[in-house]
Design a protein around this motif. Sequence first.
Motif, short mmCIF file in Angstrom:
data_model
loop_
_atom_site.label_atom_id
_atom_site.label_comp_id
_atom_site.label_asym_id
_atom_site.label_seq_id
_atom_site.Cartn_x
_atom_site.Cartn_y
_atom_site.Cartn_z
N SER A 1 53.29 -7.81 34.49
CA SER A 1 52.22 -7.49 35.42
C SER A 1 51.84 -6.01 35.30
O SER A 1 52.70 -5.14 35.31
CB SER A 1 52.66 -7.78 36.85
N THR A 2 50.54 -5.74 35.22
CA THR A 2 50.09 -4.35 35.13
C THR A 2 50.37 -3.59 36.43
O THR A 2 50.41 -2.37 36.42
CB THR A 2 48.59 -4.27 34.82
N GLU A 3 50.58 -4.32 37.50
CA GLU A 3 50.85 -3.67 38.79
C GLU A 3 52.33 -3.33 38.97
O GLU A 3 52.71 -2.73 39.97
CB GLU A 3 50.39 -4.57 39.93
N ALA A 4 53.14 -3.72 37.99
CA ALA A 4 54.58 -3.57 38.13
C ALA A 4 55.10 -2.18 37.79
O ALA A 4 56.24 -1.87 38.09
CB ALA A 4 55.31 -4.60 37.27
N TYR A 5 54.27 -1.34 37.19
CA TYR A 5 54.76 -0.07 36.68
C TYR A 5 54.08 1.11 37.36
O TYR A 5 52.89 1.08 37.66
CB TYR A 5 54.56 0.00 35.16
N ASN A 6 54.86 2.15 37.55
CA ASN A 6 54.36 3.31 38.27
C ASN A 6 53.64 4.32 37.39
O ASN A 6 52.82 5.09 37.88
CB ASN A 6 55.52 4.01 38.99
N TYR A 7 53.96 4.33 36.11
CA TYR A 7 53.39 5.34 35.22
C TYR A 7 52.96 4.71 33.91
O TYR A 7 53.60 3.78 33.40
CB TYR A 7 54.42 6.45 34.94
N TRP A 8 51.89 5.28 33.36
CA TRP A 8 51.31 4.79 32.11
C TRP A 8 51.00 5.94 31.16
O TRP A 8 50.62 7.03 31.60
CB TRP A 8 50.01 4.03 32.39
N GLY A 9 51.11 5.64 29.87
CA GLY A 9 50.67 6.59 28.87
C GLY A 9 49.18 6.45 28.60
O GLY A 9 48.51 5.60 29.20
N GLN A 10 48.68 7.30 27.70
CA GLN A 10 47.26 7.31 27.39
C GLN A 10 46.89 6.29 26.31
O GLN A 10 45.70 6.00 26.12
CB GLN A 10 46.84 8.71 26.94
N GLY A 11 47.86 5.79 25.61
CA GLY A 11 47.60 4.74 24.63
C GLY A 11 47.54 5.23 23.20
O GLY A 11 47.24 6.40 22.93
N THR A 12 47.82 4.32 22.28
CA THR A 12 47.68 4.57 20.85
C THR A 12 47.01 3.35 20.23
O THR A 12 47.36 2.21 20.55
CB THR A 12 49.05 4.86 20.20
N GLN A 13 46.02 3.59 19.39
CA GLN A 13 45.20 2.51 18.86
C GLN A 13 45.86 1.85 17.65
O GLN A 13 46.33 2.53 16.73
CB GLN A 13 43.83 3.03 18.45
N VAL A 14 45.87 0.53 17.66
CA VAL A 14 46.33 -0.25 16.52
C VAL A 14 45.17 -1.11 16.04
O VAL A 14 44.58 -1.85 16.83
CB VAL A 14 47.52 -1.15 16.90
N THR A 15 44.83 -0.98 14.77
CA THR A 15 43.74 -1.76 14.19
C THR A 15 44.26 -2.49 12.96
O THR A 15 44.81 -1.87 12.05
CB THR A 15 42.57 -0.85 13.79
N VAL A 16 44.11 -3.81 12.97
CA VAL A 16 44.60 -4.63 11.87
C VAL A 16 43.40 -5.32 11.22
O VAL A 16 42.66 -6.05 11.87
CB VAL A 16 45.60 -5.69 12.37
N SER A 17 43.22 -5.07 9.96
CA SER A 17 42.10 -5.66 9.23
C SER A 17 42.57 -6.86 8.40
O SER A 17 43.70 -6.89 7.91
CB SER A 17 41.44 -4.62 8.33
N SER A 18 41.65 -7.80 8.22
CA SER A 18 42.00 -9.02 7.48
C SER A 18 41.77 -8.85 5.99
O SER A 18 41.17 -7.89 5.55
CB SER A 18 41.18 -10.20 8.00
#
Length: 124
Positions: A107-124
């Motif tokens: 659940s996204t509501e289960a955590y108190n803190y979040w990072g800013q994210g890192t992008q993952v791109t997978v090409s076929s």
Amino acid sequence: VQLVESGGGSVQAGGSLRLSCAASGYTYGPYSMAWFRQAPGKEREGVAAISPRGESTNYADSVKGRSTISRDNAKNTLYLQMNSLKPEDTAMYYCAFQKKYGSSWSSTEAYNYWGQGTQVTVSS
């Protein structure tokens, strides 16, 4: 609390990536942590979670068998090893920290803190 993700990038299908999340600025712990991802136009979803000392893990069915979550508490770092990547794995991946007691790991509501994210791109 600060969470800094790294390790994302662009890979071809079948490739691998190892994401890292460095946590700082907190006292006590360790705490439950998790990885989430969000693709464009879709809701953020839980990918994997790990208990404070790493004795228990959970995975989304979509990544089970292809991904491994782990942690190094001495380094205050969370990891996600992703293998056999598919185009549908393309998303922004977020680190989540300090799960609220009794809440569901995915659940996204289960955590108190979040990072800013890192992008993952997978090409076929």
